[in-house]
Design a protein around this motif. Structure first.
Motif, PDB file in Angstrom:
ATOM      1  N   ALA A  24      13.757 -10.110 -14.496  1.00 32.19           N
ATOM      2  CA  ALA A  24      13.233 -11.434 -14.164  1.00 32.19           C
ATOM      3  C   ALA A  24      14.015 -12.514 -14.890  1.00 32.19           C
ATOM      4  O   ALA A  24      14.310 -13.576 -14.322  1.00 32.19           O
ATOM      5  CB  ALA A  24      11.755 -11.515 -14.516  1.00 32.19           C
ATOM      6  N   ALA A  25      14.383 -12.259 -16.144  1.00 31.13           N
ATOM      7  CA  ALA A  25      15.151 -13.240 -16.917  1.00 31.13           C
ATOM      8  C   ALA A  25      16.539 -13.442 -16.305  1.00 31.13           C
ATOM      9  O   ALA A  25      17.046 -14.568 -16.240  1.00 31.13           O
ATOM     10  CB  ALA A  25      15.272 -12.796 -18.368  1.00 31.13           C
ATOM     11  N   ARG A  26      17.140 -12.350 -15.856  1.00 31.11           N
ATOM     12  CA  ARG A  26      18.459 -12.471 -15.202  1.00 31.11           C
ATOM     13  C   ARG A  26      18.352 -13.266 -13.912  1.00 31.11           C
ATOM     14  O   ARG A  26      19.244 -14.036 -13.563  1.00 31.11           O
ATOM     15  CB  ARG A  26      19.042 -11.092 -14.921  1.00 31.11           C
ATOM     16  CG  ARG A  26      19.697 -10.439 -16.096  1.00 31.11           C
ATOM     17  CD  ARG A  26      20.522  -9.224 -15.692  1.00 31.11           C
ATOM     18  NE  ARG A  26      19.741  -8.218 -14.989  1.00 31.11           N
ATOM     19  CZ  ARG A  26      19.120  -7.188 -15.549  1.00 31.11           C
ATOM     20  NH1 ARG A  26      19.177  -7.040 -16.852  1.00 31.11           N
ATOM     21  NH2 ARG A  26      18.437  -6.330 -14.826  1.00 31.11           N
ATOM     22  N   ALA A  27      17.261 -13.068 -13.185  1.00 27.17           N
ATOM     23  CA  ALA A  27      17.082 -13.782 -11.915  1.00 27.17           C
ATOM     24  C   ALA A  27      16.882 -15.275 -12.151  1.00 27.17           C
ATOM     25  O   ALA A  27      17.331 -16.101 -11.359  1.00 27.17           O
ATOM     26  CB  ALA A  27      15.904 -13.194 -11.157  1.00 27.17           C
ATOM     27  N   GLU A  28      16.189 -15.627 -13.255  1.00 28.40           N
ATOM     28  CA  GLU A  28      15.919 -17.034 -13.542  1.00 28.40           C
ATOM     29  C   GLU A  28      17.075 -17.735 -14.253  1.00 28.40           C
ATOM     30  O   GLU A  28      17.191 -18.946 -14.188  1.00 28.40           O
ATOM     31  CB  GLU A  28      14.661 -17.147 -14.405  1.00 28.40           C
ATOM     32  CG  GLU A  28      13.395 -16.741 -13.682  1.00 28.40           C
ATOM     33  CD  GLU A  28      12.186 -16.758 -14.592  1.00 28.40           C
ATOM     34  OE1 GLU A  28      12.327 -17.156 -15.770  1.00 28.40           O
ATOM     35  OE2 GLU A  28      11.107 -16.369 -14.120  1.00 28.40           O
ATOM     36  N   ALA A  29      17.899 -16.983 -14.946  1.00 28.19           N
ATOM     37  CA  ALA A  29      18.981 -17.575 -15.736  1.00 28.19           C
ATOM     38  C   ALA A  29      20.031 -18.200 -14.820  1.00 28.19           C
ATOM     39  O   ALA A  29      20.325 -17.686 -13.742  1.00 28.19           O
ATOM     40  CB  ALA A  29      19.635 -16.512 -16.608  1.00 28.19           C
ATOM     41  N   PRO A  30      20.574 -19.345 -15.236  1.00 26.57           N
ATOM     42  CA  PRO A  30      21.632 -19.954 -14.425  1.00 26.57           C
ATOM     43  C   PRO A  30      22.885 -19.081 -14.488  1.00 26.57           C
ATOM     44  O   PRO A  30      23.086 -18.327 -15.436  1.00 26.57           O
ATOM     45  CB  PRO A  30      21.870 -21.308 -15.100  1.00 26.57           C
ATOM     46  CG  PRO A  30      21.412 -21.104 -16.511  1.00 26.57           C
ATOM     47  CD  PRO A  30      20.292 -20.100 -16.438  1.00 26.57           C
ATOM     48  N   PRO A  31      23.721 -19.177 -13.478  1.00 32.07           N
ATOM     49  CA  PRO A  31      24.947 -18.365 -13.505  1.00 32.07           C
ATOM     50  C   PRO A  31      25.834 -18.771 -14.673  1.00 32.07           C
ATOM     51  O   PRO A  31      25.846 -19.927 -15.097  1.00 32.07           O
ATOM     52  CB  PRO A  31      25.619 -18.670 -12.163  1.00 32.07           C
ATOM     53  CG  PRO A  31      25.034 -19.967 -11.720  1.00 32.07           C
ATOM     54  CD  PRO A  31      23.644 -20.031 -12.302  1.00 32.07           C
ATOM     55  N   SER A  32      26.538 -17.803 -15.200  1.00 34.15           N
ATOM     56  CA  SER A  32      27.394 -18.082 -16.354  1.00 34.15           C
ATOM     57  C   SER A  32      28.540 -18.991 -15.922  1.00 34.15           C
ATOM     58  O   SER A  32      29.035 -18.903 -14.802  1.00 34.15           O
ATOM     59  CB  SER A  32      27.945 -16.773 -16.929  1.00 34.15           C
ATOM     60  OG  SER A  32      28.702 -16.107 -15.947  1.00 34.15           O
ATOM     61  N   PRO A  33      28.957 -19.879 -16.818  1.00 29.79           N
ATOM     62  CA  PRO A  33      30.046 -20.801 -16.461  1.00 29.79           C
ATOM     63  C   PRO A  33      31.355 -20.027 -16.294  1.00 29.79           C
ATOM     64  O   PRO A  33      31.529 -18.948 -16.856  1.00 29.79           O
ATOM     65  CB  PRO A  33      30.113 -21.757 -17.658  1.00 29.79           C
ATOM     66  CG  PRO A  33      29.531 -20.973 -18.786  1.00 29.79           C
ATOM     67  CD  PRO A  33      28.497 -20.065 -18.176  1.00 29.79           C
ATOM     68  N   PRO A  34      32.260 -20.584 -15.527  1.00 23.64           N
ATOM     69  CA  PRO A  34      33.542 -19.887 -15.345  1.00 23.64           C
ATOM     70  C   PRO A  34      34.307 -19.810 -16.662  1.00 23.64           C
ATOM     71  O   PRO A  34      34.134 -20.650 -17.550  1.00 23.64           O
ATOM     72  CB  PRO A  34      34.282 -20.749 -14.328  1.00 23.64           C
ATOM     73  CG  PRO A  34      33.627 -22.080 -14.388  1.00 23.64           C
ATOM     74  CD  PRO A  34      32.201 -21.838 -14.796  1.00 23.64           C
ATOM     75  N   LYS A  35      35.133 -18.805 -16.772  1.00 18.31           N
ATOM     76  CA  LYS A  35      35.926 -18.628 -17.988  1.00 18.31           C
ATOM     77  C   LYS A  35      36.921 -19.776 -18.114  1.00 18.31           C
ATOM     78  O   LYS A  35      37.487 -20.223 -17.107  1.00 18.31           O
ATOM     79  CB  LYS A  35      36.674 -17.303 -17.946  1.00 18.31           C
ATOM     80  CG  LYS A  35      35.758 -16.108 -18.022  1.00 18.31           C
ATOM     81  CD  LYS A  35      36.546 -14.824 -18.024  1.00 18.31           C
ATOM     82  CE  LYS A  35      35.613 -13.635 -18.116  1.00 18.31           C
ATOM     83  NZ  LYS A  35      36.341 -12.371 -18.106  1.00 18.31           N
ATOM     84  N   PRO A  36      37.131 -20.268 -19.325  1.00 20.05           N
ATOM     85  CA  PRO A  36      38.081 -21.379 -19.487  1.00 20.05           C
ATOM     86  C   PRO A  36      39.509 -20.928 -19.179  1.00 20.05           C
ATOM     87  O   PRO A  36      39.876 -19.782 -19.416  1.00 20.05           O
ATOM     88  CB  PRO A  36      37.936 -21.759 -20.964  1.00 20.05           C
ATOM     89  CG  PRO A  36      37.416 -20.525 -21.622  1.00 20.05           C
ATOM     90  CD  PRO A  36      36.567 -19.837 -20.582  1.00 20.05           C
ATOM     91  N   VAL A  37      40.272 -21.853 -18.623  1.00 19.05           N
ATOM     92  CA  VAL A  37      41.661 -21.572 -18.305  1.00 19.05           C
ATOM     93  C   VAL A  37      42.486 -21.756 -19.573  1.00 19.05           C
ATOM     94  O   VAL A  37      42.379 -22.785 -20.247  1.00 19.05           O
ATOM     95  CB  VAL A  37      42.171 -22.525 -17.195  1.00 19.05           C
ATOM     96  CG1 VAL A  37      43.634 -22.272 -16.911  1.00 19.05           C
ATOM     97  CG2 VAL A  37      41.334 -22.359 -15.947  1.00 19.05           C
ATOM     98  N   VAL A  38      43.277 -20.776 -19.910  1.00 21.34           N
ATOM     99  CA  VAL A  38      44.095 -20.824 -21.107  1.00 21.34           C
ATOM    100  C   VAL A  38      45.550 -20.964 -20.686  1.00 21.34           C
ATOM    101  O   VAL A  38      46.046 -20.153 -19.904  1.00 21.34           O
ATOM    102  CB  VAL A  38      43.908 -19.549 -21.960  1.00 21.34           C
ATOM    103  CG1 VAL A  38      44.799 -19.584 -23.179  1.00 21.34           C
ATOM    104  CG2 VAL A  38      42.465 -19.400 -22.349  1.00 21.34           C
ATOM    105  N   TYR A  39      46.186 -22.007 -21.169  1.00 19.90           N
ATOM    106  CA  TYR A  39      47.591 -22.210 -20.869  1.00 19.90           C
ATOM    107  C   TYR A  39      48.422 -21.672 -22.019  1.00 19.90           C
ATOM    108  O   TYR A  39      48.057 -21.822 -23.174  1.00 19.90           O
ATOM    109  CB  TYR A  39      47.884 -23.693 -20.645  1.00 19.90           C
ATOM    110  CG  TYR A  39      47.153 -24.240 -19.448  1.00 19.90           C
ATOM    111  CD1 TYR A  39      47.635 -24.012 -18.175  1.00 19.90           C
ATOM    112  CD2 TYR A  39      45.974 -24.939 -19.591  1.00 19.90           C
ATOM    113  CE1 TYR A  39      46.962 -24.493 -17.070  1.00 19.90           C
ATOM    114  CE2 TYR A  39      45.291 -25.433 -18.499  1.00 19.90           C
ATOM    115  CZ  TYR A  39      45.798 -25.211 -17.239  1.00 19.90           C
ATOM    116  OH  TYR A  39      45.133 -25.678 -16.137  1.00 19.90           O
ATOM    117  N   GLY A  40      49.497 -21.045 -21.710  1.00 21.92           N
ATOM    118  CA  GLY A  40      50.344 -20.486 -22.746  1.00 21.92           C
ATOM    119  C   GLY A  40      50.751 -19.081 -22.357  1.00 21.92           C
ATOM    120  O   GLY A  40      50.572 -18.651 -21.223  1.00 21.92           O
TER     121      GLY A  40
END
Length: 181
Positions: free
Chosen positions: A76-92
C-alpha cells in the motif's frame, strides 16, 4: 440439449464451490465451529479467543499474520508513494567498464611484445638471404629492384632474384621475366 446440460452443470459446480468457500470463511480454522472472530490478516477465522490462542501460539500463525500484514502495508505504501525522481545526469568520463579493463590488458600485452621485439630484433633479410633463405633472397632482390630501403641497383636485384629462381621460387622467376621484358 446436451450442451445446455453441460453448461448448467458447470454453473452449479461454480455456485457450489463459492458456497463451500463462504462456509470455510465462516467456520473456525481450529475447530470448525461458526466463526465469530476474524484474524487481522484475513486468512483465518476463530470461534473463540481460545482457538485464536491455539493458532497463534501453538501453530505459529502469529508470525505469518504479522508478515502478511507487513507485506500488505508495504504494498500500500508503494502504491501511494510518488514515483522516484529520475537519476541525475552526470557529465564527465563514464565509469570504467569490463571492456576498458580488457583494452588496458591488451595494450599492456602489445607494449610488452614491442619491448621484446626491440630487445631481440629479427635478423636482417640480407643475412638470411646470404644463409640461403629463399623468401629473404626474393625480398632483397625486390628491394634492390624497387629501391626500397636501399639504393636502386638492377644488377644486384638480378643477382638475388636469379639465386631465388634457381632454388625454385616462382615469384622470383616472374620478377626476372618482368625485368627482362
Amino acid at each position: 440439449m446436451k450442451a445446455e446440460y453441460v453448461e448448467k452443470q458447470k454453473e452449479y459446480e461454480i455456485k457450489k464451490a463459492r458456497a463451500k468457500a463462504l462456509k470455510l470463511r465462516m467456520t473456525c480454522t481450529i475447530c470448525g465451529e461458526k466463526a465469530k472472530l476474524n484474524c487481522p490478516c484475513g486468512t483465518a477465522q476463530y470461534c473463540t479467543t481460545e482457538c485464536q490462542r491455539i493458532d497463534w501460539r501453538d501453530r505459529g500463525h502469529r508470525k505469518a499474520c504479522k508478515k502478511i500484514r507487513d507485506d500488505r502495508a508495504a504494498e500500500a505504501a508503494r502504491a501511494e508513494a510518488p514515483p522516484s525522481p529520475p537519476k541525475p545526469v552526470v557529465y564527465g568520463p563514464a565509469p570504467r567498464s569490463h571492456a576498458d579493463e580488457i583494452r588496458a590488458r591488451i595494450a599492456a600485452e602489445h607494449e610488452a611484445a614491442r619491448a621484446r621485439r626491440e630487445a631481440n630484433p629479427e635478423p636482417k633479410p640480407v643475412l638470411s638471404a646470404e644463409k640461403g633463405y629463399v623468401p629473404a633472397m626474393l625480398m632483397v632482390g625486390m628491394a634492390h629492384r624497387e629501391g626500397q630501403g636501399v639504393e636502386r641497383d638492377l644488377d644486384e636485384a638480378r643477382r638475388w632474384l636469379e639465386r631465388a629462381a634457381a632454388k625454385g621460387n616462382a615469384q622470383a622467376v616472374a620478377a626476372l621475366d618482368e625485368m627482362n621484358a
